[in-house]
Design a protein around this motif. Structure first.
Motif, short mmCIF file in Angstrom:
data_model
loop_
_atom_site.label_atom_id
_atom_site.label_comp_id
_atom_site.label_asym_id
_atom_site.label_seq_id
_atom_site.Cartn_x
_atom_site.Cartn_y
_atom_site.Cartn_z
N LYS A 1 0.81 -1.22 0.00
CA LYS A 1 0.00 0.00 0.00
C LYS A 1 0.85 1.27 0.00
CE LYS A 1 -3.91 -2.27 0.36
NZ LYS A 1 -4.89 -2.30 -0.75
N GLY A 2 2.11 1.15 -0.34
CA GLY A 2 3.00 2.30 -0.28
C GLY A 2 2.64 3.42 -1.24
N ASP A 3 1.83 3.12 -2.26
CA ASP A 3 1.47 4.16 -3.22
C ASP A 3 0.34 5.05 -2.72
OD1 ASP A 3 -0.38 2.14 -3.34
OD2 ASP A 3 -0.61 2.18 -5.52
N SER A 4 -0.10 4.81 -1.49
CA SER A 4 -1.14 5.65 -0.89
C SER A 4 -0.64 6.11 0.48
CB SER A 4 -2.44 4.87 -0.74
OG SER A 4 -3.44 5.66 -0.15
N ARG B 1 0.94 -1.98 -9.88
CA ARG B 1 -0.33 -2.69 -10.12
C ARG B 1 -0.38 -4.05 -9.45
NH1 ARG B 1 -0.53 -0.91 -16.42
NH2 ARG B 1 -0.96 1.27 -15.99
N THR B 2 0.72 -4.39 -8.79
CA THR B 2 0.77 -5.69 -8.13
C THR B 2 1.16 -5.50 -6.68
OG1 THR B 2 1.48 -6.71 -10.20
CG2 THR B 2 1.75 -7.99 -8.16
N GLN B 3 0.34 -5.92 -5.77
CA GLN B 3 0.69 -5.85 -4.36
C GLN B 3 1.68 -6.94 -4.04
OE1 GLN B 3 -2.78 -5.94 -1.93
NE2 GLN B 3 -3.53 -3.96 -2.63
N VAL C 1 6.40 3.64 -2.72
CA VAL C 1 6.47 4.76 -1.78
C VAL C 1 6.82 6.06 -2.51
CG1 VAL C 1 7.71 5.68 0.22
CG2 VAL C 1 6.97 3.30 0.20
N LEU C 2 7.68 5.98 -3.51
CA LEU C 2 7.95 7.16 -4.34
C LEU C 2 6.66 7.64 -5.00
CD1 LEU C 2 11.31 6.12 -6.03
CD2 LEU C 2 11.00 8.11 -4.55
N ARG C 3 5.88 6.68 -5.44
CA ARG C 3 4.58 7.04 -6.07
C ARG C 3 3.64 7.67 -5.04
NH1 ARG C 3 0.73 8.90 -6.98
NH2 ARG C 3 -1.07 8.27 -8.23
N GLY C 4 3.63 7.12 -3.82
CA GLY C 4 2.76 7.69 -2.79
C GLY C 4 3.14 9.12 -2.46
N ALA C 5 4.43 9.38 -2.36
CA ALA C 5 4.89 10.75 -2.07
C ALA C 5 4.59 11.67 -3.24
CB ALA C 5 6.39 10.74 -1.77
N SER C 6 4.55 11.11 -4.45
CA SER C 6 4.38 11.92 -5.66
C SER C 6 2.94 12.35 -5.90
CB SER C 6 4.90 11.16 -6.88
OG SER C 6 6.29 10.95 -6.78
N ASP C 7 2.02 11.96 -5.03
CA ASP C 7 0.68 12.54 -5.12
C ASP C 7 0.77 14.04 -4.92
OD1 ASP C 7 -1.22 10.67 -5.82
OD2 ASP C 7 -1.39 9.85 -3.79
N ASP C 8 1.82 14.49 -4.25
CA ASP C 8 2.08 15.92 -4.12
C ASP C 8 2.92 16.34 -5.33
OD1 ASP C 8 2.26 18.42 -2.25
OD2 ASP C 8 4.31 18.05 -2.92
N ASP C 9 2.36 17.21 -6.16
CA ASP C 9 3.01 17.54 -7.43
C ASP C 9 4.40 18.15 -7.25
OD1 ASP C 9 2.14 20.04 -6.48
OD2 ASP C 9 0.34 19.98 -7.73
N GLU C 10 4.57 19.02 -6.26
CA GLU C 10 5.87 19.64 -6.05
C GLU C 10 6.90 18.61 -5.62
OE1 GLU C 10 7.84 23.49 -3.75
OE2 GLU C 10 5.81 22.84 -3.27
N ALA D 1 10.43 -2.76 -5.68
CA ALA D 1 8.98 -2.59 -5.78
C ALA D 1 8.45 -1.71 -4.65
CB ALA D 1 8.29 -3.95 -5.77
N SER D 2 8.93 -1.95 -3.42
CA SER D 2 8.48 -1.13 -2.29
C SER D 2 8.88 0.32 -2.48
CB SER D 2 9.05 -1.67 -0.98
OG SER D 2 8.39 -2.83 -0.57
N LEU D 3 10.12 0.54 -2.89
CA LEU D 3 10.59 1.90 -3.09
C LEU D 3 9.78 2.60 -4.16
CD1 LEU D 3 12.59 4.17 -2.54
CD2 LEU D 3 14.14 3.11 -4.20
N ILE D 4 9.49 1.92 -5.25
CA ILE D 4 8.69 2.52 -6.33
C ILE D 4 7.32 2.94 -5.81
CG2 ILE D 4 7.44 1.99 -8.47
CD1 ILE D 4 9.90 0.31 -9.30
#
Length: 707
Positions: free
Chosen positions: A465-468, A704-706, A523-532, A518-521
């Protein structure tokens, strides 16, 4: 700065001499005059009338010696304090000058670097000027703070001297006589007056105009003295400190705007007193105070229907000072956790109480972020994983809710400020510097710092769930990852994209995170919800990629220069493929503001916008030239990938968003005076394209894969 402070010692010696003279006169008087009235040889009514006067005269000589000796002590303390403060002020000025600044006699700070008029319209140069202006402002504030401390000390000496020569005994039969209770210790004199004002405020009384004018500098000055601070806090106690805080909160938030500044200053001084008093955990005061604070911390100082607990007020007070000792911050964190584990709903937010910390643990973490060593100590799981603070905060804690009164019902919602302090503490603990600090070269990081970020990434990616990520964590987690750009680059271009490590890589001050790709990707995606944050991460990786290419061998340095260049191009291509895929996923995310996200991320990518000017790693001259000569708008690559993915284009092996990577390689070739169409450069572009596609696909799979 040029005052001869030795004159204070000279004056002190004369006052000490006066004290001895008074003692000599008192001895002579008692032996030659007073003795006549008290030795029994003189009797009768006249004797009975004379004896009280004789005693008063003798007492006055004693009081005079006491007063003179107190003045001497205060003058000696004043000399020591002024000498120390002047030394500190000179040191601050010297440090400012070492940092390329000039300080005038009146304290004005200016830059010694001449302005380049020809570059005034260059966005990059504007960022340089802004950084220089910020540096001047910081040092000017440091000097101002030191001057204020000097002024506070001067006020304190004057107050203590005035108090020392005032008769405090109205019933001794000698109005306006000498002061038999004169205090000769400057710290104690200030502490006693501070206690008097604190008790008056705490009891609900208002300070008179003179007291209100004196209280701010008095509290500030006491905060510079550990002994005086302990005396104040020990006298009013933890309960009294919290009651005083609540009173100050009310006064500062009342309609009395004309006095708000004074009450705010008193509150800041009280917070500084806490900082000074608790700075030494080995002092006898420390454990006594901590034990009392444990009891006061869970005590309700409000009402049954609108509770205000001690820890909420106390941590709210702490937010008015910048620095606290590592041990005190850690101990207080432990005590608050112990308290809330007994009652998980204790910090429910029923309504706003200005000046208080509704969630004292989260607010304490925000305070802790200003002492990175303390934050690392508190959050580092340790080599054996015995410290569970970070796990508790990220995985196990029941975060306080906010009560909402609706029509005929009571409901609860997440506090919009929740986890703001946690994010800042993680950033400080993982990087070793305060949140939002300017970035230098990537790393180095200690074992404790790396373990904090390692466990943070793992915990955030629990169940994939790191992308959220909570919105209040996105920026600080992103900045922490940005500080580890060398590590994230290493992980993202690694051959093994599925297996990470439970432990960090390296040791000592050469430690690195070793999470799975995969975990790093995610979490990077989760942080990137913030555009800046995404723009910052992308620009940092862009600079680091340029540095990777710049460190390639020179043509002819080895027999395998082309092989080295190909490897570096492949490495850079794969990581950039990951980032473009992360950006594409953010753009495609089903949010109403996805177009805004893409536009803002692109806007933040331009020179000098937002806070990005100081968030890009420092790289070598060749790498910097590569970045500076790039004209391609990197955000177009992420948008192109998003469009390609949205169409589900069958030609997925074609690297749609690689144009920026191509330009980086072409600029590298230009910088080395190489034709962009030679075999070596074409080979680099081919290697980058192959790896770019692999990186893009690895990111899409991870998102796309947990795991």
């Amino acid at each position: 700065m040029t005052t001869d402070l030795s004159l204070l010692a000279t004056a002190a010696a004369k006052w000490e001499s006066a004290a001895k003279d008074f003692e000599g006169v008192q001895k002579a008087y008692d032996g030659q005059v007073k003795s006549v009235g008290f030795d029994g040889t003189w009797t009768g009514q006249a004797n009975l009338s004379a004896r009280p006067n004789m005693q008063q005269t003798s007492d006055q000589y004693v009081a005079a010696a006491k007063e003179a000796r107190a003045v001497a002590g205060l003058l000696r303390d004043a000399q020591a304090q002024f000498t120390e403060l002047r030394g500190k002020l000179k040191s601050v000025v010297a440090e400012a000058e070492k940092n390329g600044l000039k300080v005038s006699e009146d304290g004005t700070v200016s830059s010694t670097t001449p302005v380049n008029s020809a570059a005034l319209h260059d966005p990059d140069y504007q960022a340089v000027l802004a950084k220089e202006a910020a540096k001047r402002a910081d040092w000017a504030q440091n000097i101002t703070d030191m001057v204020k401390m000097f002024d506070d000390a001067d006020h304190g000496v004057r107050m203590a001297l005035t108090a020392a020569v005032q008769d405090t005994d109205f019933w001794d039969g000698t109005p306006n006589g000498f002061n038999a209770k004169a205090e000769g210790d400057l710290g104690k004199a200030e502490a006693k007056e501070t206690i008097r004002l604190a008790e008056k405020l705490k009891s609900g009384e208002k300070l008179d105009p003179d007291e209100l004018a004196a209280a701010p500098w008095l509290f500030r000055d006491v905060a510079q003295d550990k002994k005086a601070s302990r005396l104040v806090l020990d006298t009013i106690g933890p309960d009294g400190t919290i009651e005083l805080t609540n009173r100050l909160n009310g006064l500062a938030g009342s309609g009395d705007k004309s006095h708000k500044e004074a009450y705010d200053a008193i509150r800041s001084g009280l917070a500084g007193t806490v900082s000074a008093a608790t700075s030494d955990p080995r002092s006898p005061f420390y454990e006594k105070w901590r034990d009392g604070l444990r009891k006061a911390g869970t005590k309700n100082f409000g009402s049954k229907t609108d509770p205000v607990y001690g820890y909420q007020s106390f941590v709210g007070l702490m937010e008015h000072n910048k620095r606290y000792g590592k041990q005190f911050l850690n101990d207080l964190g432990d005590d608050i956790i112990a308290a809330e584990k007994k009652d998980k709903d204790v910090w429910t937010k029923w309504r706003d109480h200005p000046g208080t910390a509704s969630d004292p643990l989260d607010h304490l973490l925000g305070v802790m972020s200003k002492n990175p060593d303390a934050a690392t100590s508190f959050l580092d799981p340790g080599a054996e994983g015995k410290n569970d603070h970070l796990k508790y905060l990220l995985m196990d804690r029941t975060w306080p809710k906010e009560a909402v009164n609706g029509p005929g019902m009571l409901s609860f919602k997440d506090d919009p400020d929740s986890k703001a302090g946690l994010g800042l503490a993680i950033e400080a603990a993982a990087t070793g510097h305060e949140p939002n600090a300017a970035m230098g070269k990537p790393g180095p990081h200690s074992e404790g710092q790396a373990r904090v970020l390692q466990q943070t990434v793992s915990a955030l990616d629990t169940d994939g769930k790191g992308d959220s990520i909570s919105s209040n964590l996105q920026k600080p987690i992103g900045r922490a990852l940005n500080d580890y750009v060398a590590d994230t680059h290493y992980i993202l271009h690694g051959q093994d994209g599925t297996q990470g490590s439970d432990g960090i890589r390296g040791s000592g001050n050469n430690s690195h995170i070793a999470n799975s790709q995969a975990s790093l990707i995610r979490v990077l995606r989760g942080a990137s919800d913030d555009d800046e944050t995404f723009a910052m991460l992308y620009k940092s990786e862009n600079s680091y990629s340029a540095d990777v290419l710049a460190h390639g061998t020179r043509d002819g340095d080895t027999s395998n220069s082309i092989g080295d260049w190909n490897n570096r191009a492949s490495e850079v291509g794969k990581v950039r493929g990951v980032y473009n895929s992360i950006g594409a996923d953010a753009i495609l995310d089903k949010r109403d503001n996805k177009v805004t996200w893409a536009n803002d991320a692109a806007r933040y990518g331009y020179h000098g916008l937002g806070t990005l000017a100081n968030k890009v790693p420092i790289v070598g001259d060749e790498a910097q030239r590569l970045v500076d000569t790039m004209t391609y708008e990197w955000s177009k690559d992420a948008i192109a990938e998003a469009n390609n993915e949205a169409r589900k284009d069958s030609s997925r092996n074609y690297a749609i968003g690689i144009d920026g990577t191509y330009e980086l390689i072409n600029n590298w070739a230009d910088g080395r005076k190489m034709d962009k169409d030679v075999v070596a450069v074409n080979s680099m572009r081919h290697e980058a394209e192959q790896s770019y596609t692999a990186g893009r696909d690895a990111a899409l799979t991870a998102l796309r894969t947990q795991s």
